[in-house]
Design a protein around this motif. Structure first.
Motif, mmCIF file in Angstrom:
data_model
loop_
_atom_site.group_PDB
_atom_site.id
_atom_site.type_symbol
_atom_site.label_atom_id
_atom_site.label_comp_id
_atom_site.label_asym_id
_atom_site.label_seq_id
_atom_site.Cartn_x
_atom_site.Cartn_y
_atom_site.Cartn_z
ATOM 1 N N GLU A 1 4.393 -3.605 -1.587
ATOM 2 C CA GLU A 1 3.827 -4.733 -0.727
ATOM 3 C C GLU A 1 3.601 -3.715 0.699
ATOM 4 O O GLU A 1 2.168 -3.589 1.433
ATOM 5 C CB GLU A 1 3.997 -6.050 -0.781
ATOM 6 C CG GLU A 1 3.609 -6.932 -2.464
ATOM 7 C CD GLU A 1 3.894 -8.104 -1.387
ATOM 8 O OE1 GLU A 1 4.668 -8.253 -0.825
ATOM 9 O OE2 GLU A 1 3.628 -8.873 -2.316
ATOM 10 N N ASN B 1 -0.395 -2.054 1.749
ATOM 11 C CA ASN B 1 -0.404 -3.309 3.910
ATOM 12 C C ASN B 1 -1.211 -1.538 4.226
ATOM 13 O O ASN B 1 -2.707 -1.917 4.820
ATOM 14 C CB ASN B 1 -0.176 -4.298 4.163
ATOM 15 C CG ASN B 1 0.018 -5.348 3.611
ATOM 16 O OD1 ASN B 1 -1.151 -5.535 2.150
ATOM 17 N ND2 ASN B 1 0.832 -5.913 3.061
ATOM 18 N N GLU B 2 0.014 -0.820 4.582
ATOM 19 C CA GLU B 2 -0.205 0.299 5.544
ATOM 20 C C GLU B 2 -1.615 1.118 4.453
ATOM 21 O O GLU B 2 -2.949 1.710 4.895
ATOM 22 C CB GLU B 2 1.220 1.122 5.511
ATOM 23 C CG GLU B 2 1.856 0.714 6.107
ATOM 24 C CD GLU B 2 1.183 0.628 7.448
ATOM 25 O OE1 GLU B 2 0.941 1.858 8.290
ATOM 26 O OE2 GLU B 2 1.602 -0.876 8.014
ATOM 27 N N LYS C 1 -4.984 -0.679 5.366
ATOM 28 C CA LYS C 1 -5.230 -0.135 6.888
ATOM 29 C C LYS C 1 -5.576 1.164 7.076
ATOM 30 O O LYS C 1 -7.051 1.347 7.912
ATOM 31 C CB LYS C 1 -4.177 0.167 7.806
ATOM 32 C CG LYS C 1 -4.017 -1.589 8.021
ATOM 33 C CD LYS C 1 -2.283 -1.693 8.933
ATOM 34 C CE LYS C 1 -1.939 -3.133 9.072
ATOM 35 N NZ LYS C 1 0.004 -3.470 9.734
#
Length: 93
Positions: A36, A40-41, A44
């Motif tokens: 996760e 998420n990185e 981004k």
């Protein structure tokens, strides 16, 4: 006595199996959390790239608009000169 020993062994097996299952669940939770975080990185980074791309497109459109406005002004000036010259030519006739 042997029945009691059998029950104790069963309880120990159950406890060991439960402990193994907890360890597996903990490992899976840990892996899931890592995945996760990585996702998420990456999201981004993708969003940053998209924003950068849109900013570049916006800037390009602005530049193209300036070029078009300048060309339109030059064309207008040229057309006005041609009209003026034609009026001069007709006045001399």
């Amino acid at each position: 006595m042997s029945v009691r020993l059998g029950k104790i062994e069963d309880i120990q097996k159950t406890n060991m199996e439960s402990l193994r299952m907890r360890r597996v669940v903990d490992k899976l939770n840990s892996r899931t959390t890592k995945i996760e975080l990585l996702m998420n990185e990456e999201l981004k980074e993708i969003k940053a790239e998209l924003n950068s791309g849109f900013a570049a497109i916006h800037e390009s459109i602005g530049s193209l608009r300036q070029v078009l406005e300048t060309k339109m002004k030059l064309d207008k000036d040229l057309l006005q000169k041609q009209i003026h010259q034609m009026k001069k030519g007709m006045a001399h006739m």
